[in-house]
Design a protein around this motif. Structure first.
Motif, short mmCIF file in Angstrom:
data_model
loop_
_atom_site.label_atom_id
_atom_site.label_comp_id
_atom_site.label_asym_id
_atom_site.label_seq_id
_atom_site.Cartn_x
_atom_site.Cartn_y
_atom_site.Cartn_z
N UNK A 1 40.75 36.62 -13.70
CA UNK A 1 40.20 36.92 -12.39
C UNK A 1 40.97 38.04 -11.71
N UNK A 2 42.31 38.04 -11.89
CA UNK A 2 43.11 39.11 -11.31
C UNK A 2 42.78 40.45 -11.98
N UNK A 3 42.61 40.40 -13.32
CA UNK A 3 42.33 41.64 -14.04
C UNK A 3 40.96 42.19 -13.68
N UNK A 4 40.06 41.32 -13.25
CA UNK A 4 38.72 41.79 -12.90
C UNK A 4 38.77 42.74 -11.72
N UNK A 5 39.72 42.52 -10.81
CA UNK A 5 39.89 43.40 -9.65
C UNK A 5 38.61 43.56 -8.84
N UNK A 6 37.83 42.51 -8.79
CA UNK A 6 36.68 42.51 -7.88
C UNK A 6 36.94 41.41 -6.86
N UNK A 7 36.31 41.53 -5.71
CA UNK A 7 36.60 40.56 -4.65
C UNK A 7 36.35 39.14 -5.12
N UNK A 8 35.21 38.93 -5.84
CA UNK A 8 34.90 37.58 -6.32
C UNK A 8 35.97 37.09 -7.30
N UNK A 9 36.31 37.96 -8.24
CA UNK A 9 37.27 37.55 -9.26
C UNK A 9 38.61 37.19 -8.64
N UNK A 10 39.09 38.03 -7.73
CA UNK A 10 40.39 37.78 -7.10
C UNK A 10 40.34 36.51 -6.27
N UNK A 11 39.24 36.33 -5.52
CA UNK A 11 39.13 35.12 -4.72
C UNK A 11 39.11 33.89 -5.62
N UNK A 12 38.35 34.01 -6.72
CA UNK A 12 38.31 32.90 -7.66
C UNK A 12 39.69 32.60 -8.20
N UNK A 13 40.47 33.63 -8.48
CA UNK A 13 41.83 33.42 -8.98
C UNK A 13 42.66 32.64 -7.99
N UNK A 14 42.59 33.07 -6.73
CA UNK A 14 43.38 32.37 -5.72
C UNK A 14 42.93 30.91 -5.64
N UNK A 15 41.63 30.72 -5.65
CA UNK A 15 41.12 29.34 -5.56
C UNK A 15 41.55 28.53 -6.78
N UNK A 16 41.50 29.18 -7.94
CA UNK A 16 41.85 28.47 -9.16
C UNK A 16 43.35 28.13 -9.19
N UNK A 17 44.17 28.95 -8.54
CA UNK A 17 45.60 28.60 -8.44
C UNK A 17 45.73 27.26 -7.73
N UNK A 18 45.01 27.10 -6.63
CA UNK A 18 45.08 25.83 -5.89
C UNK A 18 44.52 24.70 -6.73
N UNK A 19 43.36 24.96 -7.36
CA UNK A 19 42.72 23.91 -8.17
C UNK A 19 43.64 23.43 -9.26
N UNK A 20 44.24 24.39 -9.94
CA UNK A 20 45.10 24.00 -11.05
C UNK A 20 46.27 23.18 -10.53
N UNK A 21 46.83 23.59 -9.39
CA UNK A 21 47.93 22.83 -8.81
C UNK A 21 47.52 21.40 -8.54
N UNK A 22 46.31 21.23 -8.04
CA UNK A 22 45.88 19.88 -7.66
C UNK A 22 45.46 19.08 -8.88
N UNK A 23 44.58 19.65 -9.71
CA UNK A 23 44.05 18.82 -10.80
C UNK A 23 45.08 18.60 -11.89
N UNK A 24 45.83 19.64 -12.26
CA UNK A 24 46.83 19.43 -13.30
C UNK A 24 47.99 18.61 -12.77
N UNK A 25 48.33 18.83 -11.49
CA UNK A 25 49.35 17.97 -10.88
C UNK A 25 48.92 16.52 -10.96
N UNK A 26 47.64 16.26 -10.61
CA UNK A 26 47.14 14.89 -10.63
C UNK A 26 47.12 14.34 -12.06
N UNK A 27 46.77 15.21 -13.02
CA UNK A 27 46.77 14.74 -14.42
C UNK A 27 48.18 14.31 -14.84
N UNK A 28 49.19 15.12 -14.48
CA UNK A 28 50.55 14.74 -14.84
C UNK A 28 50.96 13.45 -14.14
N UNK A 29 50.52 13.27 -12.91
CA UNK A 29 50.82 12.02 -12.21
C UNK A 29 50.20 10.84 -12.94
N UNK A 30 48.94 11.02 -13.35
CA UNK A 30 48.25 9.92 -14.04
C UNK A 30 48.90 9.61 -15.39
#
Lengths: 491, 523
Positions: free
Chosen positions: B317-346
């Protein structure tokens, strides 16, 4: 006006204080022969503090004794660093010697004499004065290394140190005589040539002087004495040498290097290229050799070689006019930071050292296993050691990081990008072997017996060292300002 | 000290307080750490609500600027843009959750554990808040020490190897960034200040290339980008649950954040040159991580490799350098923090019950632990990006942003990455099936307790975020918008300056003409 040079003698006050302190300690040994000798350590501490205070009194900077010595902010910074190291080393010594029933007046007297030599070395701007100062410093250190003649290690250390030290002194003296032959003066101010500029005699003389100094600062390939001497000498002496001798020797190296490179009409002697090669060899060699050590004391010895390499980067960078104040400031800051860190680390090594009975030498007295499980047995000690190790590795927020940042910044400012890259890459090797000690302290269970440690003075020294390391890492600004001011060498 | 300073240093103050408490009082230490991290979270909410995401708002808010070591040109300059704000929030949300999750799991040296965790929180917030290059480096490196101790002291079997590898790997990659920072200092009018440096940096294209590589190496190892990921499976697997959650949840984001904040905006021209390489490596990472996850027999290792795959999406998403791609990257950073964090907790909760991470040791647990199984399934769905969960929003934005971007061969990258989404579903659902469904063939699994109230409290915020961020992404996308638009504009300026053909933004005029970001309702 010809008269008694009061001002010149007043400028030597720190040297005089240290030497008289040494004499008082010796005299007290004669008149008060019995009983405990803790007061002697106290006396040494007070002497060093007074000497530092005497140096810190603002005085007009400039040449004294017709240019044979120089008093400037640089020499003051060196003096205070040396005196601070003396204070810490004396505190470590009293615990260490007390635990071995070996406290004698000579020890502190020799320490103070050695310190007076170091302080004088920081001021020297004449080849002969420098030579005398080096000998005062070195002879005392030889004797100190052999101070505890139990087992063969100390004797071996002292013998090696003396023989190799004598060789390096011979280099220095011979080089000085060649330089005198070429220029007709022994003053540093004449080193850049004058009437002998560019002559083979001058180049040869400077080369020999450089080799002699490379011995003293333990630059690869002149480092061979360091591991044996550092390991064999009593641990507090090692701490004192690592901090004090290094500081003084680098102070001299800087003055000679700058005098030879940057004076009016100086010709390019490629001395900087020689030092660049030495710096690279020292950074790479010191770190590589430290990698495989299991004896923590020996590892710290090689680490001191590696740090000499980083310091050499500072010396080389001082050649470039625009980066000189940054480089010298960085060098001085590095010396102060390294002194505190090294004494702290050696203090812990001394406290954990395995003791033999009588004249028997214990096997592996400084093995890594001595540190196993230390975080459980003595959390404070482990924490102090960890702080010192992270500082040696150059991890923020410690003094070691700011020092490396300072020196490498100077290197980049001077255009020595390659040296800075070599420096940071070799410091990664450092992280590897320093971390191994942390692994043993924090992540492995204790091995063998757990003995109590009662050494208030050494713990005080460790506490002070750690405080300096942390303060220089977080709030270094006052010291940076002092170092920056001290970088204005009165040439 | 302003609000951001308080949020940054409150955990450190807590750590100092904990150092004064007696060692034996484990409960006091737990309670203190929980109270401090909760207070930090509550205060960070003030940042969240105080942040102005409007187009006229200043780029960095809650700014504070003090001299720190002026003799060396180092200042204490902090401030948050929207992306940093989101990541600070992620940190302050995850840390109390992590503290609560260790209530039972950590019994040994609780004092030191909590101190390490609190110091870590300060360092993480500081990394995101720093606006001075050296200050950033200090926080960035400071993280290594507590993390190193967390893995090395409280980790599992092979922890010493893993922790030394983690430390040396990341330290080695970071030191060149220090040289690059120093180099920047001498080419931007002698300042370490990020905002000033970004405005004034003058380097030749060749120097910019090297500088980009030096910064990029440090960040790429942290992300981690294929092929620099080899420290990650070891560190994640050997770390205690708390360490894995922090590593996956926040530390990896420091790498992608580093690209977003430093490597891309400081050296846009060089970044454009290396963009195809980043896209290729990101795509390889997506597929490689997914395939490696598929063959793992250790649950934690599986989740660790899935991180390589997910972070590949972020990098794409960062390499795409388009507004959608970059926004998706930022969102995916949060998602990964939450879902993978939760997976490790489980996974940690399962480990606490059975003391094994081997997938083969489980099976048919759904009937025994229905609540835990439900939570696991929800988190899995988020991880594979099912619509309705947060994962979908991020992956969709990245895939569409890449597809429509002007990156060369963008359709190929988007297609291959979409294949990674399918593979992700395969390995995660296989894991769920093997662990929770099928026959219950191990006697030890017969009487496992279900989630306790404490464990429920640990998982509740994660699952709530998964659902809320899946259904109502707008408030979470809004803060990122100004930062993303600024980055795109910066690249467009750089292109105009060097006179290169347009390669940033999106291809379709229709797409470009629309408001830069889709709103939450468009899903």
């Amino acid at each position: 006006m010809i008269g008694f040079p009061t001002r010149d003698f007043a400028a030597l006050a720190p040297v005089a204080v240290l030497a008289s302190g040494a004499l008082v300690v010796l005299l007290s040994e004669v008149f008060l022969s019995g009983g405990r000798r803790t007061y002697q350590a106290l006396l040494a501490v007070v002497t060093a503090l007074v000497a530092a205070a005497a140096a810190a009194v603002p005085a007009p900077a400039g040449a004294i004794f017709e240019g044979q010595a120089t008093v400037d902010a640089f020499s003051v910074f060196v003096t205070v660093t040396v005196c601070g190291s003396t204070v810490l080393a004396a505190l470590v010594s009293t615990s260490w010697l007390g635990a071995r029933d070996a406290e004698r007046g000579e020890f502190y007297a020799l320490t103070l004499f050695s310190a007076s030599g170091m302080v004088l070395l920081g001021m020297a701007s004449d080849l002969l004065v420098a030579f005398v100062a080096i000998e005062i410093m070195s002879l005392s250190s030889y004797a100190l290394s052999a101070y505890l003649r139990r087992g063969r290690r100390p004797s071996e250390a002292a013998f090696k140190y003396m023989v190799l030290g004598a060789v390096s002194s011979a280099f220095l003296l011979y080089g000085s005589s060649l330089v005198f032959g070429a220029t007709g003066t022994t003053l540093f101010a004449g080193l850049h040539g004058g009437r002998g500029a560019g002559s083979l005699l001058l180049v040869g003389g400077l080369g020999l002087i450089a080799a002699g100094l490379a011995f003293k600062v333990a630059a690869v390939p002149f480092h061979a004495w360091t591991p044996d001497v550092y390991e064999g000498a009593p641990t507090p002496v090692t701490a004192f040498m690592a901090a004090g001798v290094k500081t003084a020797a680098f102070a001299l190296l800087v003055r000679i290097f700058l005098a030879a490179q940057t004076g009016p009409g100086a010709v390019d002697l490629s001395l900087d290229r020689v030092l660049t090669v030495l710096a690279v060899l020292t950074m790479v060699g010191g770190n590589l050799l430290a990698l495989s050590q299991r004896s923590v004391k020996r590892m710290l010895a090689y680490s001191s070689v590696a740090h000499a390499g980083y310091l050499l980067v500072g010396v080389v960078s001082a050649r470039v006019d625009g980066a000189r104040s940054l480089a010298l400031g960085g060098l001085l800051f590095y010396l102060a930071a390294y002194s505190a860190t090294a004494i702290g680390a050696f203090a812990v090594v001394g406290l954990l050292e395995r003791r033999g009975s009588g004249d028997l030498e214990p096997a592996h007295p400084w093995d890594l296993s001595r540190f196993s499980g230390l975080a459980r047995r003595h959390p404070g000690l482990a924490f102090g050691m960890a702080v010192c190790l992270f500082s040696l590795a150059g991890v923020p927020p410690t003094a070691g990081f700011v020092a490396k940042l300072y020196v490498f910044k100077a290197a980049l400012g001077a255009g020595y990008t390659g040296l800075a890259i070599t420096g940071v890459l070799t410091s990664v090797l450092g992280a590897f072997y320093y971390l191994r000690v942390v692994v043993h302290m924090y992540m492995r269970p204790a091995e063998g017996e757990v003995e109590p440690i009662a050494a208030p003075a050494a713990l005080l020294a460790l506490g002070l060292a750690v405080a300096v390391v942390v303060l220089l890492g977080l709030g270094a600004e006052p010291v940076i300002r002092l170092a920056q001011a001290a970088s204005a060498l009165a040439m | 000290m302003n609000l951001l300073g308080v949020v940054t240093f409150l955990p450190l103050a807590g750590a100092l307080l904990a150092a004064l408490l007696p060692r034996g009082e484990a409960r006091q230490h737990r309670a203190l750490a929980l109270a401090v991290t909760l207070a930090t979270f509550l205060l960070s909410l003030l940042l969240w609500f105080g942040f102005d995401a409007g187009p006229a708002a200043p780029e960095f808010q809650f700014e504070a600027r003090h001299p720190w070591m002026p003799g060396l040109g180092i200042g204490y300059h902090v401030g948050l843009d929207g992306v940093a704000l989101l990541l600070v929030m992620l940190t302050t949300v995850l840390t109390p959750v992590v503290v609560l999750s260790t209530w039972r799991a950590v019994q040994d040296r609780v004092k030191e554990f909590m101190i390490a965790l609190l110091v870590l929180e300060t360092a993480m917030i500081g990394t995101f808040a720093a606006l001075d290059l050296v200050l950033f480096y200090v926080f960035w490196e400071l993280i290594l020490i507590p993390m190193y101790l967390l893995i090395g002291i409280w980790g599992s079997q092979n922890r010493l190897y893993a922790t030394v590898k983690f430390f040396v790997y990341t330290f080695a990659a970071s030191v060149l960034m220090l040289v690059a920072i120093l180099f920047v200092y001498f080419h931007d009018g002698a300042t370490f200040d990020y905002v000033d440096a970004r405005a004034a940096l003058q380097v030749t294209p060749d120097q910019a290339r090297w500088l980009f590589l030096a910064f990029g190496l440090a960040f790429a190892v942290k992300v981690p980008m294929f092929p620099l990921h080899t420290w990650l499976p070891d560190a994640h697997t050997e770390a205690p649950t708390a360490g894995s959650v922090i590593l996956a949840g926040v530390l990896l984001k420091m790498g992608t954040f580093g690209f977003f904040r430093y490597a891309l905006p400081l050296f846009p021209a060089a970044a454009l040159e290396f963009r195809p390489a980043i896209a290729v490596l990101a795509t390889i990472g997506i597929l490689y991580g997914a395939l490696m996850s598929f063959v793992q027999t250790d649950m934690k290792r599986l989740v660790a490799y899935s991180s390589v795959s997910h972070l590949g999406f972020v990098m794409l998403g960062l390499a795409a350098l388009s507004a959608e791609g970059l926004t998706g990257s930022v969102y995916q950073m949060l998602n990964h923090g939450i879902s993978t964090g939760a997976l490790f907790l489980l996974v940690g909760m399962l480990y606490e019950r059975r003391h094994t991470r081997a997938v083969a040791e489980y099976g048919g647990l759904a009937k025994q632990v229905p609540l835990l199984a439900t939570a696991f399934v929800v988190v899995t769905l988020s991880s594979i990006g099912l619509p309705g969960t947060n994962g979908f929003v991020g992956e969709f934005l990245i895939l569409s942003g890449t597809f429509l971007s002007r990156l060369a061969h963008s359709t190929v990258f988007a297609t291959l990455a979409a294949l990674g989404v399918v593979l992700g579903a395969v390995y995660m659902l296989t894991l769920v099936e093997k662990v929770f469904y099928g026959a219950l063939h191990k006697a030890e699994n017969r009487h496992l307790p279900d989630l306790s109230l404490r464990e429920g409290l640990v998982l509740a915020p994660m699952i709530a975020l998964i659902v809320v961020m899946g259904l109502l992404p707008a408030p979470f996308l809004a803060p990122a918008r100004p930062a993303v638009n600024r980055l795109v504009a910066r690249f467009q300026q750089a292109e105009a300056r060097v006179g290169a053909p347009t390669a940033v933004g999106t291809v379709e005029a229709a797409v470009a003409a629309r408001p830069a970001l889709p709103t939450g309702r468009s899903f």
